[in-house]
Design a protein around this motif. Structure first.
Motif: not given
Length: 193
Positions: A9-31
């Protein structure tokens, strides 16, 4: 049934979160690209930054996942050089905690749009608290502050509520979630037929 988080569960959550971390990083310039449009249009897309919590919870469906997901996603965003600096970690903790509190209120047993939207609104409230602490939001006039709050709430419901539920339903349709979630009572009853 054991409700605690397993290593999987922890590993799957972290993998999901890494994907969102990348999206979050790309979202800053869009914001920041949308910000000059004025009238707080940027707040309509702010809800993306709460999404890791609800998507991870909808997939894993266990206590602590929403908080872990937001902390991991904000950490990933920070490590990739977030333009918001170290404060993204604080925002991740608060937003994840506020989302987790709503899910805990429903005993982690409801996965519908209503509850997920409440978790989105709660994460949004956590971000408001930190924004007020930073001081710039309190300087807005009443009409401007109202618009700011309403737009961020709408964006939160759209991204962290509706889009998260849509993503989870799409993943469930593929059968991927069965790999990380234990079989339900309905699954066992279907075998008896």
């Amino acid at each position: 049934m054991y409700k605690g988080l397993k290593l999987t569960d922890i590993l799957v959550t972290i993998v999901i979160s890494i994907g969102f971390g990348i999206i979050y990083k790309m979202w800053g310039p869009l914001y920041y690209a949308v910000k000059p449009l004025g009238l707080h249009i940027d707040q309509l897309i702010y809800g993306m930054w709460f999404m890791a919590a609800t998507v991870a919870f909808l997939i894993i469906r266990k206590p602590g996942v929403a908080l872990l997901a937001e902390i991991a996603a904000s950490s990933g965003e920070f490590l990739m050089g977030s333009e918001f600096g170290l404060e993204v970690l604080l925002y991740g903790v608060v937003q994840g905690l506020f989302a987790e509190l709503v899910l805990m209120t429903f005993r982690y047993k409801r996965f519908d749009l209503f509850v997920i939207s409440l978790a989105a609104i709660s994460a949004c409230a956590g971000s408001f608290i930190l924004d007020f602490y930073k001081g710039y939001v309190g300087d807005l006039s009443t009409w401007n502050l109202t618009l700011f709050i309403i737009f961020r709430l709408i964006g939160s419901i759209i991204f962290t509520g509706m889009l998260a539920v849509s993503i989870a339903k799409a993943l469930e349709a593929t059968g991927v979630t069965k790999l990380v979630r234990p079989s339900s009572k309905e699954d066992y009853e279907a075998l008896d037929q």
